[in-house]
Motif scaffolding. Structure first.
Motif, PDB file in Angstrom:
ATOM      1  N   THR A 127       0.744  -1.260  -0.090  1.00 51.74           N
ATOM      2  CA  THR A 127      -0.146   0.062  -0.015  1.00 51.74           C
ATOM      3  C   THR A 127       1.079   1.222  -0.100  1.00 51.74           C
ATOM      4  N   THR A 128       1.996   1.039   0.434  1.00 50.47           N
ATOM      5  CA  THR A 128       3.089   2.225   0.525  1.00 50.47           C
ATOM      6  C   THR A 128       4.379   2.011   0.163  1.00 50.47           C
ATOM      7  N   MET A 129       4.620   2.831  -1.115  1.00 49.87           N
ATOM      8  CA  MET A 129       6.169   2.616  -1.732  1.00 49.87           C
ATOM      9  C   MET A 129       7.081   3.893  -1.307  1.00 49.87           C
ATOM     10  N   PHE A 130       8.259   3.946  -1.289  1.00 49.55           N
ATOM     11  CA  PHE A 130       9.138   4.984  -1.051  1.00 49.55           C
ATOM     12  C   PHE A 130      10.168   5.097  -1.990  1.00 49.55           C
ATOM     13  N   TRP A 131      10.086   6.571  -2.675  1.00 53.01           N
ATOM     14  CA  TRP A 131      11.371   6.757  -3.547  1.00 53.01           C
ATOM     15  C   TRP A 131      12.421   7.442  -2.993  1.00 53.01           C
ATOM     16  N   TYR A 132      13.565   6.825  -3.121  1.00 54.55           N
ATOM     17  CA  TYR A 132      14.921   7.588  -2.513  1.00 54.55           C
ATOM     18  C   TYR A 132      15.669   7.813  -3.802  1.00 54.55           C
ATOM     19  N   ARG A 133      16.637   8.685  -3.255  1.00 52.55           N
ATOM     20  CA  ARG A 133      17.662   9.013  -4.510  1.00 52.55           C
ATOM     21  C   ARG A 133      19.097   9.025  -3.594  1.00 52.55           C
ATOM     22  N   GLN A 134      20.147   8.637  -4.302  1.00 52.35           N
ATOM     23  CA  GLN A 134      21.330   8.182  -3.557  1.00 52.35           C
ATOM     24  C   GLN A 134      22.553   8.918  -4.512  1.00 52.35           C
ATOM     25  N   PHE A 135      23.214   9.780  -3.994  1.00 46.36           N
ATOM     26  CA  PHE A 135      24.350  10.377  -4.935  1.00 46.36           C
ATOM     27  C   PHE A 135      25.665   9.378  -4.619  1.00 46.36           C
ATOM     28  N   PRO A 136      26.449   9.522  -5.216  1.00 49.70           N
ATOM     29  CA  PRO A 136      27.889   8.552  -4.892  1.00 49.70           C
ATOM     30  C   PRO A 136      28.415   8.894  -3.600  1.00 49.70           C
ATOM     31  N   LYS A 137      28.587   7.847  -2.718  1.00 54.66           N
ATOM     32  CA  LYS A 137      29.135   7.835  -1.613  1.00 54.66           C
ATOM     33  C   LYS A 137      28.241   8.774  -0.623  1.00 54.66           C
ATOM     34  N   GLN A 138      26.942   8.792  -0.825  1.00 59.51           N
ATOM     35  CA  GLN A 138      26.229   9.466   0.193  1.00 59.51           C
ATOM     36  C   GLN A 138      24.860   8.420   0.574  1.00 59.51           C
ATOM     37  N   LYS A 191      -2.360  10.699  -3.952  1.00 63.72           N
ATOM     38  CA  LYS A 191      -1.442  11.501  -4.313  1.00 63.72           C
ATOM     39  C   LYS A 191       0.045  11.226  -3.360  1.00 63.72           C
ATOM     40  N   ALA A 192       1.106  11.119  -3.955  1.00 63.88           N
ATOM     41  CA  ALA A 192       2.397  11.078  -3.313  1.00 63.88           C
ATOM     42  C   ALA A 192       2.493  12.310  -2.254  1.00 63.88           C
ATOM     43  N   THR A 193       3.180  11.883  -1.369  1.00 60.20           N
ATOM     44  CA  THR A 193       3.712  12.891   0.103  1.00 60.20           C
ATOM     45  C   THR A 193       5.050  13.165  -0.572  1.00 60.20           C
ATOM     46  N   TYR A 194       5.645  14.365  -0.840  1.00 58.80           N
ATOM     47  CA  TYR A 194       6.874  14.778  -1.218  1.00 58.80           C
ATOM     48  C   TYR A 194       7.504  15.319   0.090  1.00 58.80           C
ATOM     49  N   GLU A 195       8.928  15.127   0.054  1.00 56.50           N
ATOM     50  CA  GLU A 195       9.707  15.768   1.272  1.00 56.50           C
ATOM     51  C   GLU A 195      10.141  17.087   0.823  1.00 56.50           C
ATOM     52  N   VAL A 226      11.912  18.654  -2.606  1.00 56.49           N
ATOM     53  CA  VAL A 226      11.635  17.666  -3.775  1.00 56.49           C
ATOM     54  C   VAL A 226      10.685  18.459  -4.751  1.00 56.49           C
ATOM     55  N   GLU A 227      10.682  18.717  -5.992  1.00 55.06           N
ATOM     56  CA  GLU A 227       9.737  19.266  -6.867  1.00 55.06           C
ATOM     57  C   GLU A 227       8.716  18.361  -7.430  1.00 55.06           C
ATOM     58  N   LYS A 228       7.509  18.413  -6.967  1.00 55.75           N
ATOM     59  CA  LYS A 228       6.489  17.538  -7.347  1.00 55.75           C
ATOM     60  C   LYS A 228       6.294  17.398  -8.675  1.00 55.75           C
ATOM     61  N   ASP A 229       6.429  18.590  -9.191  1.00 55.78           N
ATOM     62  CA  ASP A 229       6.131  18.545 -10.738  1.00 55.78           C
ATOM     63  C   ASP A 229       7.434  17.934 -11.557  1.00 55.78           C
ATOM     64  N   LYS A 230       8.522  17.946 -10.962  1.00 58.00           N
ATOM     65  CA  LYS A 230       9.673  17.392 -11.874  1.00 58.00           C
ATOM     66  C   LYS A 230       9.721  16.004 -11.578  1.00 58.00           C
ATOM     67  N   PHE A 231       9.459  15.443 -10.441  1.00 61.15           N
ATOM     68  CA  PHE A 231       9.440  13.979 -10.365  1.00 61.15           C
ATOM     69  C   PHE A 231       8.163  13.697  -9.849  1.00 61.15           C
ATOM     70  N   LEU A 232       7.499  13.271 -10.801  1.00 64.15           N
ATOM     71  CA  LEU A 232       5.958  12.595 -10.837  1.00 64.15           C
ATOM     72  C   LEU A 232       5.946  11.084 -10.484  1.00 64.15           C
ATOM     73  N   ILE A 233       5.179  10.821  -9.401  1.00 60.67           N
ATOM     74  CA  ILE A 233       4.922   9.596  -8.871  1.00 60.67           C
ATOM     75  C   ILE A 233       3.412   9.130  -9.032  1.00 60.67           C
ATOM     76  N   ASN A 234       3.302   7.866  -9.638  1.00 58.68           N
ATOM     77  CA  ASN A 234       2.065   7.514  -9.687  1.00 58.68           C
ATOM     78  C   ASN A 234       2.049   6.117  -9.247  1.00 58.68           C
ATOM     79  N   HIS A 235       1.079   5.717  -8.176  1.00 58.07           N
ATOM     80  CA  HIS A 235       1.027   4.288  -7.552  1.00 58.07           C
ATOM     81  C   HIS A 235      -0.632   4.005  -7.896  1.00 58.07           C
TER      82      HIS A 235
END
Lengths: 112, 114
Positions: free
Chosen positions: B31-42, B55-59, B62-71
């Protein structure tokens, strides 16, 4: 100050040595503490999780949590080259479909 | 353990194009999925929480119009990076929550924007 602090390493130890990995945190509401192992270019895999303070052992791995000091540790006994990976600590206020706060990860290399 | 599949595992695109990354829970409903981003060595930085049918809940930041999430279903969440730029190049990882409470992570998708 980051919510979770973890020494990024790198850490290199000889095969068979005991490895100690640590994290500190600032949010006293954290109740669940997890250790993930991440191989290069792969997603993290859960190694162990612990609720509140105490120790938990699973094979060669032991997780310790000291909530009074806001300090958690992962010990690896009889380290193997296959243990070489990045180890991330993660924490949450609740368990189950809750977003996790990760440490930066410690890159560990076990030297044969 | 449960399996979470991400696709593609590696993608290169030109600046200005959009890229879609899929995250599937193969043997359980999430019912819940999470999206992460990881830069090198971070570390992994949570981008958004995706709930099935809403609708997704953005941190923060994080630009919601840039990163569109559909579940759209209990086994599939998608992340679309719109009008990608080189600074969007990163390792994107999803996780899905099983009813046991444990979170399972996908293998990650490496995006390179030229």
């Amino acid at each position: 100050q980051k919510e979770v602090e973890q020494d990024p390493g790198p850490l290199s130890v000889p095969e068979g040595a005991i490895v100690s990995l640590n994290c500190t945190y600032s949010n006293s509401a954290f109740q669940y503490f997890m250790w993930y192992r991440q191989y290069s270019r792969k997603g993290p895999e859960l190694l162990m999780y612990t609720y509140s303070s105490g120790n938990k052992e699973d094979g060669r791995f032991t997780a310790q949590v000291d909530k009074s000091s806001k300090y958690i540790s992962l010990f690896i006994r009889d380290s193997q080259p296959s243990d070489s990976a990045t180890y991330l600590c993660a924490m949450s206020e609740d368990f189950g479909n809750e977003k996790l706060t990760f440490g930066t990860g410690t890159r560990l290399t076990i030297i044969p | 353990g449960a399996v979470v599949s991400q696709h593609p595992s590696w993608v290169i695109c030109k600046s200005g194009t959009s890229v879609k990354i899929e995250c599937r829970s193969l043997d359980f409903q999430a019912t819940t999925m999470f999206w992460y981003r990881q830069f090198p060595k971070q570390s992994l930085m949570l981008m958004a929480t995706s709930n099935e049918g809403s609708k997704a809940t953005y941190e923060q930041g994080v630009e919601k119009d840039k990163f569109l999430i559909n579940h759209a279903s209990l086994t599939l969440s998608t992340l679309t990076v719109t009008s990608a730029h080189p600074e969007d190049s990163s390792f994107y990882i999803c996780s899905a929550g099983a009813n046991t409470g444990e979170l399972f992570f996908g293998e990650g998708s490496r995006l390179t924007v030229l």
